[in-house]
Design an enzyme around this catalytic site. Structure first.
Site, PDB file in Angstrom:
ATOM      1  N   ASP A  98       7.182  26.117 -17.240  1.00 13.01           N
ATOM      2  CA  ASP A  98       7.787  27.264 -16.577  1.00 13.01           C
ATOM      3  C   ASP A  98       8.359  28.188 -17.633  1.00 13.01           C
ATOM      4  O   ASP A  98       9.014  27.735 -18.579  1.00 13.01           O
ATOM      5  CB  ASP A  98       8.924  26.782 -15.660  1.00 13.01           C
ATOM      6  CG  ASP A  98       8.768  27.279 -14.246  1.00 13.01           C
ATOM      7  OD1 ASP A  98       8.834  28.504 -14.055  1.00 13.01           O
ATOM      8  OD2 ASP A  98       8.588  26.449 -13.335  1.00 13.01           O
ATOM      9  N   ASP A 199       7.847  32.533 -14.024  1.00 17.28           N
ATOM     10  CA  ASP A 199       8.778  32.728 -12.925  1.00 17.28           C
ATOM     11  C   ASP A 199       8.964  34.212 -12.602  1.00 17.28           C
ATOM     12  O   ASP A 199       9.207  35.016 -13.506  1.00 17.28           O
ATOM     13  CB  ASP A 199      10.135  32.126 -13.339  1.00 17.28           C
ATOM     14  CG  ASP A 199      11.080  31.970 -12.164  1.00 17.28           C
ATOM     15  OD1 ASP A 199      10.697  31.322 -11.181  1.00 17.28           O
ATOM     16  OD2 ASP A 199      12.205  32.505 -12.233  1.00 17.28           O
ATOM     17  N   GLU A 250       4.123  33.992 -11.059  1.00 14.07           N
ATOM     18  CA  GLU A 250       4.721  33.953  -9.724  1.00 14.07           C
ATOM     19  C   GLU A 250       5.043  35.395  -9.363  1.00 14.07           C
ATOM     20  O   GLU A 250       5.896  36.019  -9.991  1.00 14.07           O
ATOM     21  CB  GLU A 250       5.993  33.096  -9.725  1.00 14.07           C
ATOM     22  CG  GLU A 250       6.474  32.840  -8.298  1.00 14.07           C
ATOM     23  CD  GLU A 250       7.953  32.479  -8.220  1.00 14.07           C
ATOM     24  OE1 GLU A 250       8.341  31.789  -7.263  1.00 14.07           O
ATOM     25  OE2 GLU A 250       8.732  32.904  -9.088  1.00 14.07           O
ATOM     26  N   HIS A 314       8.380  23.569  -5.069  1.00 16.39           N
ATOM     27  CA  HIS A 314       9.795  23.177  -5.051  1.00 16.39           C
ATOM     28  C   HIS A 314      10.684  24.168  -4.297  1.00 16.39           C
ATOM     29  O   HIS A 314      11.864  23.911  -4.123  1.00 16.39           O
ATOM     30  CB  HIS A 314      10.288  23.033  -6.499  1.00 16.39           C
ATOM     31  CG  HIS A 314      10.262  24.344  -7.216  1.00 16.39           C
ATOM     32  ND1 HIS A 314       9.088  25.012  -7.512  1.00 16.39           N
ATOM     33  CD2 HIS A 314      11.260  25.147  -7.650  1.00 16.39           C
ATOM     34  CE1 HIS A 314       9.374  26.151  -8.104  1.00 16.39           C
ATOM     35  NE2 HIS A 314      10.675  26.266  -8.208  1.00 16.39           N
ATOM     36  N   ASP A 315      10.139  25.318  -3.910  1.00 21.70           N
ATOM     37  CA  ASP A 315      10.919  26.307  -3.145  1.00 21.70           C
ATOM     38  C   ASP A 315      10.547  26.309  -1.669  1.00 21.70           C
ATOM     39  O   ASP A 315      11.230  26.950  -0.874  1.00 21.70           O
ATOM     40  CB  ASP A 315      10.640  27.728  -3.653  1.00 21.70           C
ATOM     41  CG  ASP A 315      11.161  27.982  -5.051  1.00 21.70           C
ATOM     42  OD1 ASP A 315      12.149  27.347  -5.452  1.00 21.70           O
ATOM     43  OD2 ASP A 315      10.564  28.841  -5.737  1.00 21.70           O
TER      44      ASP A 315
END
Ligand code: ISL
Ligand code: CA
Length: 545
Positions: A98, A199, A250, A314-315
């Site tokens: 990430d 991200d 993302e 994970h979100d």
């Protein structure tokens, strides 16, 4: 379409703090990832995406970075990290990390310096503004707070944060800051990693002048602003083009038209993206809308750019709970969703635990939750006079903690995740749903994934095949073909709790068909109709002439 390893890959996302704890402190760690690599490899995984493990006060689970060059103590240290990279490569897999460069932690030395005075050389590395008529510079909300601005008493200015107050946004207009970020990216790439998941990468550029928004709740003003493509082009030129790196951005709030600009093969920015049209527009499943989204992205990117396929991370609440049926049909539904994600055009992602059909969770009280997004929202709504129980219930379905509960390895205490007390409670269903059980059952969700993944390695049609949806407008059945050279696969999915009969498209009716994979033991046909059980999924290979 150019062939690339990252197009053919299946990526497994490891949320390491919930994966496997080796020292009993209740947090998963990098050592734990090393110990479970054989498991990951046994599934057939090509690439591992590691959520952030940089040094961080951990207000937003590692997305608030205080030192880009250190490993968070909970996760391990640089020695373990280097060993992890070596062990991943030794098994023929790759690893992407990430990259969180829209913001840092408010504990990052850059921000601490920036805060000391208006004259500090780091002042301009963040976004500071004078009050407007004694208040915030504009009416924008942030993802995790009612305002995107936080007051600093000492210097009598506000700083800007797209996420929590503890996550001040970096000022990408500053060339020194950009240089420092590129240096940091090279540091990790030189350690041998194979790329980055970036991200909220389309938030880097901010709207000029920070004008008030007509609807402050539609926070799309945070994203996709002029200047962003210059930054990414520069990042590519300065860093990425010098490595065989995979990049997946993302990118919230984009459509196929605006998304293409990030991943167009001629533009030298990113390789692929995550868009959020599904997650943002579909709180619950909407088959017709889903098909429209898939077709629009397929047509929009065709021969020019590359997509990603995922329904959870994970979100986002685990897919079988949010988009499938985790009650009567958990196993079938998990397999159906897997069939879909692995046969739609784009790189396929698996979020840890998805491969055993892990589900979302409902804890009893807000105290059991950890997610800063949920907790801040709860506090805001209760403060505005909302009934605490009703507010709590309204946040359950989409709480990010749904997907953050520990990996369920076996039926021992804490699901075999830790010998201590886990940082977040284990899902109470771990005795039924766990890796050990899945590995003992040849019909498990796990083995179905394994087969899908191995099919991808042998059949280029799954990666490069042209896509046609034959089922537009059908609310339950999704039927599409992928065609590559003289190979055509027909994917048939009954995404519903009822049986349905689906007609084979006329064009294919006279052809012989062979089952490639199916999630019911004995797929039934009646003439040119396919009799589909609830949540039944099949792939046929059609034998052309
Ligand atoms: O719905 C979304 C997109 O429109 C969000 O989930 C969005 O993806 C998200 O809020 C941005 O997420 C990323 O950055 C955050 C961090 O908390 C998340 O965990 C991370 O995935 C801030 O760094
Ligand atoms: Ca640990």
């Amino acid at each position: 379409m150019n062939k690339k390893w990252w197009k053919e890959a299946v990526v497994y996302q490891i949320y390491w703090r919930s994966f496997y704890d080796t020292n009993g402190d209740g947090f998963g760690d990098l050592e734990g990832v090393i110990q479970k690599l054989d498991y990951v490899k046994s599934l057939g995984i090509d690439v591992i995406w590691m959520n952030p493990f940089y040094r961080s006060p951990d207000r937003d689970n590692g997305y608030d970075i205080a030192d880009y060059y250190q490993v968070m103590e909970k996760a391990g240290d640089m020695e373990v990290f280097e060993r992890l990279v070596g062990e991943i490569h030794k098994r023929g897999m790759k690893v992407i990390m990430d990259l969180v460069v829209n913001h840092t932690s408010d504990q990052h030395p850059w921000f601490i310096e920036s805060k000391t005075s208006k004259e500090n050389p780091k002042r301009d590395w963040y976004i500071w503004k004078e009050p407007k008529e004694g208040r915030e510079p504009n009416n924008w909300r942030s993802y995790f707070a009612p305002s995107a601005w936080e007051w600093d008493q000492a210097s009598a200015q506000y700083y800007f944060h797209s996420f929590a107050v503890e996550q001040p946004d970096l000022n990408w207009k500053n060339p020194e800051l950009r240089k420092e970020i590129y240096r940091m990216m090279r540091f990790w790439l030189d350690k041998g990693i194979d790329g980055f998941r970036m991200d909220v990468i389309n938030l880097l550029a901010k709207q000029e002048g920070f004008p008030d928004a007509a609807d402050p709740y539609d926070i799309s003003y945070l994203a996709d602003n002029p200047g962003i493509h210059e930054y990414l082009e520069e990042m590519n030129r300065e860093v990425l083009q010098h490595y065989d790196a995979m990049t997946v951005g993302e990118i919230p709030f984009v459509t196929p038209e605006t998304g293409l600009l990030y991943v167009h093969e001629d533009r030298n920015e990113l390789n692929t993206l995550f868009h959020f049209q599904v997650a943002d527009e579909m709180a619950v499943w909407d088959m017709c809308r889903y098909k429209e989204i898939q077709s629009a992205w397929y047509n929009g990117l065709k021969d020019k750019g590359w997509n990603s396929q995922f329904l959870n991370n994970h979100d986002h609440t685990r897919q079988v709970t949010r988009y499938g049926n985790d009650r009567g049909y958990r196993v079938q539904s998990s397999k159906l969703l897997a069939t879909m994600i692995h046969t739609l055009p784009g790189t396929a992602y698996i979020y840890q635990g998805e491969e055993i059909g892990m589900t979302g969770v409902r804890f009893d009280s807000i105290e059991d939750y950890d997610d800063i997004a949920m907790k801040n929202k709860y506090a805001e709504l209760v403060e505005k006079g909302g009934n605490p129980q009703e507010v709590f219930e309204s946040l359950l379905l989409l709480s990010r903690d749904n997907s953050r509960t520990p990996m369920q390895w076996d039926d021992s205490p804490e699901a075999g995740f830790t010998a201590g007390t886990p940082w977040i409670k284990v899902n109470p269903n771990y005795k039924d749903i766990n890796v050990k059980k899945a590995l003992e059952d040849e019909n498990s969700v796990f083995y179905y994934y394994k087969k899908l993944i191995s099919l991808r390695k042998e059949n280029e049609v799954m990666v490069y095949g042209d896509y046609i949806d034959w089922s537009e407008g059908d609310e339950h059945v999704y039927m599409y073909t992928r065609s590559y050279g003289d190979v055509t696969w027909l994917v048939v999915l009954n995404h519903s709790d009822q049986t349905h009969t689906a007609a084979i498209p006329e064009k294919f009716q006279s052809l012989d068909k062979r089952i490639v994979i199916a999630n019911y033991p004995d797929p039934q046909s009646e003439g040119d109709g396919l009799s589909l059980q609830p949540h039944e999924a099949r792939i046929y290979e059609l034998k052309m002439g």
